[in-house]
Design a protein around this motif. Sequence first.
Motif: not given
Length: 65
Positions: A8, A16, A18, A28, A30, A37, A40, A46, A49
Amino acid sequence: MQQAIVDFALDDENHWYAILACGHTQHVRHDPPWQNRPWVITEQGRNEKLGVMLECRLCDGEYPL
């Protein structure tokens, strides 16, 4: 095509994204209520994931490179 999350990073606006195994990236964020999310925003979230598969639209050819 599904690709694994390998890392990330933050963009210039502190959102953020990925980094996928194919080398492409995908945000990704939030951003409730549109994108929920909360994982994140923490390093632990993170890390949990990493290895999760995301659909890479660039690999699918949906967007020009």
